[in-house]
Motif scaffolding. Structure first.
Motif, PDB file in Angstrom:
ATOM      1  N   PHE A 155       0.813  -1.220   0.000  1.00 61.51           N
ATOM      2  CA  PHE A 155       0.000   0.000   0.000  1.00 61.51           C
ATOM      3  C   PHE A 155       0.848   1.272   0.000  1.00 61.51           C
ATOM      4  O   PHE A 155       0.299   2.368  -0.128  1.00 61.51           O
ATOM      5  CB  PHE A 155      -0.931   0.007   1.213  1.00 61.51           C
ATOM      6  N   LEU A 156       2.147   1.129   0.148  1.00 63.02           N
ATOM      7  CA  LEU A 156       3.038   2.298   0.249  1.00 63.02           C
ATOM      8  C   LEU A 156       2.868   3.267  -0.923  1.00 63.02           C
ATOM      9  O   LEU A 156       2.786   4.485  -0.709  1.00 63.02           O
ATOM     10  CB  LEU A 156       4.482   1.819   0.375  1.00 63.02           C
ATOM     11  N   PRO A 157       2.775   2.807  -2.168  1.00 72.10           N
ATOM     12  CA  PRO A 157       2.622   3.752  -3.291  1.00 72.10           C
ATOM     13  C   PRO A 157       1.311   4.533  -3.275  1.00 72.10           C
ATOM     14  O   PRO A 157       1.188   5.559  -3.961  1.00 72.10           O
ATOM     15  CB  PRO A 157       2.703   2.841  -4.530  1.00 72.10           C
ATOM     16  N   GLN A 158       0.311   4.061  -2.508  1.00 74.82           N
ATOM     17  CA  GLN A 158      -0.991   4.744  -2.489  1.00 74.82           C
ATOM     18  C   GLN A 158      -1.009   5.959  -1.562  1.00 74.82           C
ATOM     19  O   GLN A 158      -1.950   6.749  -1.608  1.00 74.82           O
ATOM     20  CB  GLN A 158      -2.083   3.762  -2.075  1.00 74.82           C
ATOM     21  N   LEU A 159      -0.004   6.112  -0.714  1.00 75.56           N
ATOM     22  CA  LEU A 159       0.022   7.236   0.222  1.00 75.56           C
ATOM     23  C   LEU A 159       0.525   8.483  -0.486  1.00 75.56           C
ATOM     24  O   LEU A 159       1.530   8.461  -1.192  1.00 75.56           O
ATOM     25  CB  LEU A 159       0.904   6.887   1.426  1.00 75.56           C
ATOM     26  N   GLN A 160      -0.156   9.591  -0.236  1.00 76.37           N
ATOM     27  CA  GLN A 160       0.062  10.810  -1.015  1.00 76.37           C
ATOM     28  C   GLN A 160       1.258  11.622  -0.515  1.00 76.37           C
ATOM     29  O   GLN A 160       1.352  11.935   0.667  1.00 76.37           O
ATOM     30  CB  GLN A 160      -1.184  11.698  -0.951  1.00 76.37           C
ATOM     31  N   LEU A 184       5.703   4.882   7.008  1.00 75.81           N
ATOM     32  CA  LEU A 184       6.054   3.531   7.430  1.00 75.81           C
ATOM     33  C   LEU A 184       5.315   3.116   8.695  1.00 75.81           C
ATOM     34  O   LEU A 184       4.688   2.051   8.746  1.00 75.81           O
ATOM     35  CB  LEU A 184       7.564   3.445   7.644  1.00 75.81           C
ATOM     36  N   VAL A 185       5.372   3.967   9.733  1.00 78.17           N
ATOM     37  CA  VAL A 185       4.745   3.568  11.005  1.00 78.17           C
ATOM     38  C   VAL A 185       3.226   3.537  10.878  1.00 78.17           C
ATOM     39  O   VAL A 185       2.556   2.753  11.559  1.00 78.17           O
ATOM     40  CB  VAL A 185       5.191   4.477  12.179  1.00 78.17           C
ATOM     41  N   SER A 186       2.665   4.373  10.014  1.00 81.98           N
ATOM     42  CA  SER A 186       1.218   4.358   9.810  1.00 81.98           C
ATOM     43  C   SER A 186       0.777   3.047   9.162  1.00 81.98           C
ATOM     44  O   SER A 186      -0.284   2.503   9.500  1.00 81.98           O
ATOM     45  CB  SER A 186       0.788   5.545   8.943  1.00 81.98           C
ATOM     46  N   LEU A 187       1.581   2.522   8.258  1.00 80.72           N
ATOM     47  CA  LEU A 187       1.257   1.242   7.638  1.00 80.72           C
ATOM     48  C   LEU A 187       1.484   0.079   8.608  1.00 80.72           C
ATOM     49  O   LEU A 187       0.763  -0.927   8.557  1.00 80.72           O
ATOM     50  CB  LEU A 187       2.063   1.047   6.355  1.00 80.72           C
TER      51      LEU A 187
END
Length: 380
Positions: A155-160, A184-187
């Motif tokens: 999902f990393l690429p989906q974060l703005q 990173l920590v949010s995921l």
């Protein structure tokens, strides 16, 4: 050898702590001095002017009076556009490394041959010292490769970038992807949440103490149709409000901090995609209104009386509760002249978990390794 500058900083911190024990500072008195400054944003003025006379103001600890004033000073001096390299350091900022913080992350990857590709390990970050930059960059690399071991890495690429690095936030590139500690920590947080709870389309989610809204943004990026309520105090409420409006311009987002009527409050929440409220308004929410309540990295900043206040309300308004805390800590600035510091230790029973809460999981998080994540099902 410790530098003269570091020695002076340590002496200054020690002096300030002693001073604040004798002369506690109050946010309301500080606000009276600055609220007429032309640099104060009108949304921040409305939020703060509504907050200080409210019941929620009486819930904040000494620590948050001091931290709040520090954050307001940053907003006045640097503005919201510099949030990432100034105020953010007071929320979820780690710019030094200690063994018990990184032990878990190091153990996960120490035998892996992972460092490949282009990595900006030696980038100097804005408003950081070289020492802080090296620590920050290394931590991003360490956590990046830990996250790669989870499903949530995808999902990393989906974060703005416009929200995660758009406010002078520190970041590095790893293989041409902009990486920040917040991403990173949010995921990692999201990975824990989804492993314990099913997030459905119709879910109503409450987040207490959302900070800058980093986890809120992840959840609403990956689950488009959930109804979200942020409950916080200023200036964090102001920051997450501005940030989430930028992240989700298509959503209906509203400050409803001045509504006390239970019927009107529920109507507004149901009609908005994202609503912002103060803590005392939770008393007006009907039984089991929320499917899930989150409190990430915030309960250990409250005194025990305030934690009990939240737990009593959470016990009534939500079906499930997920929170993260230091396994054991002491509340800063809580020591009065003739009293000890307030200890907050989960294993010692300082959080006084209600008996009708059923533990779903208790785990250490990847970082900091002495953080606990706890998931509960709340029964009648």
């Amino acid at each position: 050898m410790i530098s003269e500058k570091m020695i002076i900083q340590k002496i200054k911190k020690k002096f300030l702590r002693q001073y604040h024990k004798l002369f506690p500072v109050k946010l309301d008195k500080f606000w009276d001095k600055i609220k007429h400054l032309p640099s104060i944003d009108q949304d921040l003025k409305f939020i703060t002017d509504t907050f200080i006379p409210s019941k929620s103001y009486s819930l904040i600890s000494r620590y948050w009076h001091i931290l709040g004033i520090r954050n307001y000073k940053s907003l006045v001096h640097d503005g919201f556009k510099k949030y990432g390299s100034s105020i953010a350091r007071n929320y979820y900022g780690f710019y030094d490394l200690f063994d018990d913080w990184v032990e878990g992350a190091m153990n996960k990857v120490q035998n892996d041959n992972l460092i490949k590709g282009d990595i900006e390990l030696f980038k100097k970050q804005n408003n950081f010292t070289f020492r802080e930059s090296i620590f920050y960059n290394y931590l991003c690399v360490l956590l990046y490769y830990n996250l790669k071991k989870t499903d949530s890495f995808n999902f990393l690429p989906q974060l703005q970038d416009k929200t995660y690095i758009g406010f002078d936030d520190p970041y590095i590139k790893i293989n041409d992807v902009n990486i920040t500690l917040d991403k990173l920590v949010s995921l990692f947080d999201y990975d824990k949440i989804k492993s314990n709870f099913e997030i459905k389309k119709s879910n109503k989610i409450l987040e207490i103490g959302a900070g800058a809204g980093r986890v809120s943004e992840v959840l609403m990026t990956l689950h488009k149709d959930i109804n979200y309520v942020v409950c916080d105090i200023p200036p964090a409420l102001y920051i997450s409000y501005k940030r989430l409006k930028l992240a989700f311009p298509e959503k209906k987002i509203k400050l409803i901090i001045d509504i006390d009527d239970p019927i009107m409050l529920e109507k507004e929440i149901n009609s908005n995609d994202i609503s912002f409220i103060f803590p005392h308004q939770l008393e007006k929410i009907k039984k089991k209104f929320f499917n899930l309540t989150l409190a990430l990295d915030c309960l250990h900043e409250m005194d025990k009386k305030t934690i009990s206040y939240y737990f009593d309300i959470i016990n009534n308004i939500t079906e499930n509760f997920y929170f993260t805390i230091w396994a054991s800590t002491y509340l800063p600035y809580s020591k009065k002249i003739l009293k000890k510091l307030v200890r907050l230790s989960y294993e010692s029973g300082d959080y006084n978990i209600p008996k009708n809460w059923s533990l779903i999981s208790k785990e250490k998080v990847i970082f900091p390794s002495n953080f606990l994540s706890l998931a509960y099902k709340i029964t009648d």
